[in-house]
Design a protein around this motif. Structure first.
Motif, PDB file in Angstrom:
ATOM      1  N   LYS A 109       0.847  -1.213   0.000  1.00 13.03           N
ATOM      2  CA  LYS A 109       0.000   0.000   0.000  1.00 13.03           C
ATOM      3  C   LYS A 109       0.869   1.245   0.000  1.00 13.03           C
ATOM      4  O   LYS A 109       0.616   2.205  -0.731  1.00 13.03           O
ATOM      5  CB  LYS A 109      -0.890  -0.036   1.239  1.00 13.03           C
ATOM      6  CG  LYS A 109      -1.524   1.295   1.599  1.00 13.03           C
ATOM      7  CD  LYS A 109      -2.474   1.118   2.770  1.00 13.03           C
ATOM      8  CE  LYS A 109      -2.703   2.422   3.499  1.00 13.03           C
ATOM      9  NZ  LYS A 109      -3.550   2.258   4.665  1.00 13.03           N
ATOM     10  N   LEU A 110       1.921   1.228   0.840  1.00 16.84           N
ATOM     11  CA  LEU A 110       2.771   2.400   0.925  1.00 16.84           C
ATOM     12  C   LEU A 110       3.842   2.415  -0.154  1.00 16.84           C
ATOM     13  O   LEU A 110       4.540   3.401  -0.326  1.00 16.84           O
ATOM     14  CB  LEU A 110       3.438   2.459   2.304  1.00 16.84           C
ATOM     15  CG  LEU A 110       2.468   2.503   3.475  1.00 16.84           C
ATOM     16  CD1 LEU A 110       3.203   2.319   4.779  1.00 16.84           C
ATOM     17  CD2 LEU A 110       1.727   3.824   3.488  1.00 16.84           C
ATOM     18  N   MET A 111       3.941   1.307  -0.863  1.00 17.79           N
ATOM     19  CA  MET A 111       4.920   1.210  -1.951  1.00 17.79           C
ATOM     20  C   MET A 111       6.322   1.513  -1.436  1.00 17.79           C
ATOM     21  O   MET A 111       7.043   2.343  -2.003  1.00 17.79           O
ATOM     22  CB  MET A 111       4.530   2.180  -3.071  1.00 17.79           C
ATOM     23  CG  MET A 111       5.239   1.956  -4.381  1.00 17.79           C
ATOM     24  SD  MET A 111       4.635   0.494  -5.196  1.00 17.79           S
ATOM     25  CE  MET A 111       5.515   0.632  -6.743  1.00 17.79           C
ATOM     26  N   ARG A 146      -1.338  -4.456  -5.041  1.00 13.15           N
ATOM     27  CA  ARG A 146      -1.755  -3.080  -5.278  1.00 13.15           C
ATOM     28  C   ARG A 146      -2.975  -3.003  -6.177  1.00 13.15           C
ATOM     29  O   ARG A 146      -3.864  -2.184  -5.986  1.00 13.15           O
ATOM     30  CB  ARG A 146      -0.608  -2.279  -5.894  1.00 13.15           C
ATOM     31  CG  ARG A 146       0.388  -1.778  -4.855  1.00 13.15           C
ATOM     32  CD  ARG A 146       1.496  -0.973  -5.478  1.00 13.15           C
ATOM     33  NE  ARG A 146       1.047   0.341  -5.907  1.00 13.15           N
ATOM     34  CZ  ARG A 146       0.908   1.394  -5.115  1.00 13.15           C
ATOM     35  NH1 ARG A 146       1.172   1.282  -3.820  1.00 13.15           N
ATOM     36  NH2 ARG A 146       0.515   2.551  -5.595  1.00 13.15           N
ATOM     37  N   LEU A 149      -5.926  -3.902  -3.999  1.00 12.79           N
ATOM     38  CA  LEU A 149      -6.262  -2.811  -3.087  1.00 12.79           C
ATOM     39  C   LEU A 149      -6.911  -1.662  -3.853  1.00 12.79           C
ATOM     40  O   LEU A 149      -7.785  -0.964  -3.338  1.00 12.79           O
ATOM     41  CB  LEU A 149      -5.007  -2.317  -2.359  1.00 12.79           C
ATOM     42  CG  LEU A 149      -4.434  -3.240  -1.298  1.00 12.79           C
ATOM     43  CD1 LEU A 149      -3.123  -2.682  -0.770  1.00 12.79           C
ATOM     44  CD2 LEU A 149      -5.416  -3.415  -0.157  1.00 12.79           C
ATOM     45  N   GLY A 150      -6.465  -1.461  -5.078  1.00 16.16           N
ATOM     46  CA  GLY A 150      -7.033  -0.393  -5.890  1.00 16.16           C
ATOM     47  C   GLY A 150      -8.517  -0.569  -6.125  1.00 16.16           C
ATOM     48  O   GLY A 150      -9.267   0.401  -6.242  1.00 16.16           O
ATOM     49  N   LEU A 152     -10.578  -1.642  -4.004  1.00 16.30           N
ATOM     50  CA  LEU A 152     -11.344  -1.395  -2.779  1.00 16.30           C
ATOM     51  C   LEU A 152     -11.663   0.081  -2.589  1.00 16.30           C
ATOM     52  O   LEU A 152     -12.487   0.435  -1.767  1.00 16.30           O
ATOM     53  CB  LEU A 152     -10.560  -1.894  -1.558  1.00 16.30           C
ATOM     54  CG  LEU A 152     -10.326  -3.401  -1.493  1.00 16.30           C
ATOM     55  CD1 LEU A 152      -9.352  -3.724  -0.370  1.00 16.30           C
ATOM     56  CD2 LEU A 152     -11.630  -4.117  -1.243  1.00 16.30           C
ATOM     57  N   ALA A 153     -11.000   0.911  -3.354  1.00 18.03           N
ATOM     58  CA  ALA A 153     -11.194   2.357  -3.161  1.00 18.03           C
ATOM     59  C   ALA A 153     -12.610   2.765  -3.543  1.00 18.03           C
ATOM     60  O   ALA A 153     -13.241   2.101  -4.357  1.00 18.03           O
ATOM     61  CB  ALA A 153     -10.180   3.115  -4.003  1.00 18.03           C
ATOM     62  N   LEU A 156     -16.991   5.886  -8.331  1.00 14.81           N
ATOM     63  CA  LEU A 156     -18.240   6.283  -8.985  1.00 14.81           C
ATOM     64  C   LEU A 156     -18.486   5.312 -10.123  1.00 14.81           C
ATOM     65  O   LEU A 156     -17.586   4.607 -10.531  1.00 14.81           O
ATOM     66  CB  LEU A 156     -18.061   7.682  -9.559  1.00 14.81           C
ATOM     67  CG  LEU A 156     -17.930   8.765  -8.516  1.00 14.81           C
ATOM     68  CD1 LEU A 156     -17.095   9.892  -9.036  1.00 14.81           C
ATOM     69  CD2 LEU A 156     -19.306   9.244  -8.120  1.00 14.81           C
ATOM     70  N   PRO A 157     -19.703   5.315 -10.649  1.00 19.45           N
ATOM     71  CA  PRO A 157     -19.916   4.482 -11.831  1.00 19.45           C
ATOM     72  C   PRO A 157     -18.921   4.873 -12.903  1.00 19.45           C
ATOM     73  O   PRO A 157     -18.687   6.055 -13.120  1.00 19.45           O
ATOM     74  CB  PRO A 157     -21.345   4.803 -12.259  1.00 19.45           C
ATOM     75  CG  PRO A 157     -21.812   5.894 -11.411  1.00 19.45           C
ATOM     76  CD  PRO A 157     -20.926   6.009 -10.229  1.00 19.45           C
ATOM     77  N   SER A 158     -18.321   3.874 -13.536  1.00 18.22           N
ATOM     78  CA  SER A 158     -17.296   4.222 -14.523  1.00 18.22           C
ATOM     79  C   SER A 158     -17.746   3.812 -15.907  1.00 18.22           C
ATOM     80  O   SER A 158     -18.540   2.896 -16.091  1.00 18.22           O
ATOM     81  CB  SER A 158     -15.977   3.544 -14.170  1.00 18.22           C
ATOM     82  OG  SER A 158     -16.087   2.158 -14.376  1.00 18.22           O
ATOM     83  N   TYR A 159     -17.215   4.512 -16.863  1.00 18.22           N
ATOM     84  CA  TYR A 159     -17.596   4.319 -18.260  1.00 18.22           C
ATOM     85  C   TYR A 159     -17.165   2.953 -18.745  1.00 18.22           C
ATOM     86  O   TYR A 159     -16.061   2.498 -18.446  1.00 18.22           O
ATOM     87  CB  TYR A 159     -16.927   5.412 -19.082  1.00 18.22           C
ATOM     88  CG  TYR A 159     -17.057   5.243 -20.568  1.00 18.22           C
ATOM     89  CD1 TYR A 159     -16.012   4.735 -21.335  1.00 18.22           C
ATOM     90  CD2 TYR A 159     -18.227   5.606 -21.213  1.00 18.22           C
ATOM     91  CE1 TYR A 159     -16.130   4.585 -22.692  1.00 18.22           C
ATOM     92  CE2 TYR A 159     -18.348   5.467 -22.583  1.00 18.22           C
ATOM     93  CZ  TYR A 159     -17.302   4.957 -23.316  1.00 18.22           C
ATOM     94  OH  TYR A 159     -17.428   4.817 -24.667  1.00 18.22           O
ATOM     95  N   LYS A 234       5.455  12.962  -8.885  1.00 11.45           N
ATOM     96  CA  LYS A 234       6.141  11.672  -8.766  1.00 11.45           C
ATOM     97  C   LYS A 234       7.170  11.779  -7.654  1.00 11.45           C
ATOM     98  O   LYS A 234       7.515  10.829  -7.038  1.00 11.45           O
ATOM     99  CB  LYS A 234       6.847  11.298 -10.073  1.00 11.45           C
ATOM    100  CG  LYS A 234       5.905  11.033 -11.222  1.00 11.45           C
ATOM    101  CD  LYS A 234       5.442   9.580 -11.239  1.00 11.45           C
ATOM    102  CE  LYS A 234       4.391   9.435 -12.312  1.00 11.45           C
ATOM    103  NZ  LYS A 234       3.508   8.506 -12.423  1.00 11.45           N
TER     104      LYS A 234
END
Lengths: 234, 159
Positions: A109-111, A146, A149-150, A152-153, A156-159, A234
């Protein structure tokens, strides 16, 4: 950035070097019903990691603990299996697994960098070989953890996609002899793994307006302002 | 059919000597005639013939037709807008954001767009907007498809 492990976490992980006596035993392969079995909330981690046979007991425990089924609601059968193979209590195995999961998910998570990871686990006082094994595990699985985990964020509804169709209305109950062009669209969206489709309509003038506005939106990413921020973040 | 209020007729001081029932009948008849003419896109001669059959004199027919001509376009627009259709897009707004981290994952570093389509319902007028998020590639896909639709619209008009 270093990962700080609380006393409880360190105690849980302390079972790893103790898991000796496995000799030439093979840890079970992908047990359970595959990656979907029993992922419960944030515990969901190393799905799909294949356990490999190792002769060194501690590494056996480490690999075996990453079977997907081990993440099942504390799969008692598997813990009992390990108890038999590695000669340690079910509770200790459970804690060990949880500790390992926490270590790997937090690091991913913290990379954190390799150096930081090594420094963080040095405090546990394991042998060099075990440290190297843990580091390799981290590096091998980091990307997959990762991406999980991504998901789980909050989202919104995505295209997903758009279908369109050109229509001309020729008549209606209230007015005969019309010529009214329209574009009918079906917008497919993904919301929490459900796909919804919405039927929308627009007239030619609005369609051109939509295109112009969205092209402007795309152009923004290429502007200097956005590029500068992306570079510096970055 | 749309409800046409006749209260302004009944309140008009010039008409107060006429029996209100007769007034209402006249108003309803005139409204029906106008709407039917509009619906069929009838021309002036057809309307005149119809009114002659109803025994109106020449002067009144002429007055009626002049007024009708003046308001014909507005009438057609009104009639054309009656009816059911899918949600109609009226406008679009967008937002570009750069994600840095969330509580599950740090250092995400990803741009993303939030697009909102303002939509209108033909019946009730308003409707919650359709919002969705997308990546740059997905937005490019969307814009590409919309451009295809616009191009074939253009080709259709040239046929």
């Amino acid at each position: 950035m270093l990962l700080v492990l609380s006393a409880d976490h360190q105690a849980h992980l302390g079972c790893l070097p103790r898991a000796g006596g496995a000799g030439g035993e093979q840890a079970p392969g992908r047990g359970g019903t595959g990656p979907e079995s029993g992922e419960t909330g944030p515990g969901r981690g190393e799905s799909g990691h294949r356990a490999e046979p190792r002769s060194f007991g501690g590494r056996t425990a480490v690999r075996g603990a990453l079977c997907p089924a081990a993440k099942a609601p504390r799969a008692p059968a598997l813990c009992v299996f390990f108890k038999g193979k590695l000669n340690i209590g079910v509770d200790i195995i459970q804690h060990g697994v949880e500790g390992l999961v926490y270590l790997l998910t937090e690091s991913s998570k913290l990379m954190i960098s390799e150096v930081d990871f090594q420094d963080s686990i040095n405090v546990l006082g394991f042998s060099d070989e075990l440290n190297k094994s843990l580091l390799q595990l981290y590096l091998d699985n980091r990307k997959e953890i990762r991406s999980i985990l991504g998901e789980l964020a909050p989202r919104l509804p995505s295209y997903h996609s758009l279908e369109w169709r050109l229509d001309v209305q020729l008549a209606s109950r209230s007015l005969r002899q019309q010529i009214k062009p329209a574009v009918t669209m079906k917008l497919h969206l993904n919301q929490n793994e459900d796909q919804t489709a919405q039927v929308l309509q627009t007239d030619p003038a609005t369609l051109l307006h939509l295109i112009q506005q969205l092209e402007q939106a795309l152009g923004e990413m290429k502007m200097n302002h956005c590029r500068r921020i992306v570079r510096n973040m970055k | 059919m749309c409800v046409i209020s006749n209260s302004f007729i009944l309140d008009d001081p010039d008409l107060k000597d006429i029996d209100p029932t007769v007034l209402k009948h006249c108003h309803a008849a005139a409204a029906t005639c106008i709407l039917e003419a509009g619906r069929q896109k009838a021309d002036i001669s057809a309307i005149s013939t119809c009114l002659e059959d109803c025994k109106l004199d020449k002067e009144r027919i002429e007055q009626f037709c002049t007024e009708y001509q003046k308001n014909k376009d507005a009438l057609e627009i009104l009639l054309g807008s009656i009816g059911r259709s899918p949600l109609h897009i009226t406008d679009v707004s967008w937002r570009l954001e750069y994600q840095i981290k969330n509580n599950q994952l740090h250092k995400t570093y990803q741009p993303s767009y939030l697009v909102t389509l303002n939509v209108e319902n033909s019946n009730s007028g308003s409707h919650p907007d359709v919002s969705f998020s997308c990546t740059m590639e997905q937005l490019q896909d969307l814009v590409g498809k919309l451009k295809d639709a616009a191009k074939s619209l253009e080709r259709a008009t040239q046929m």
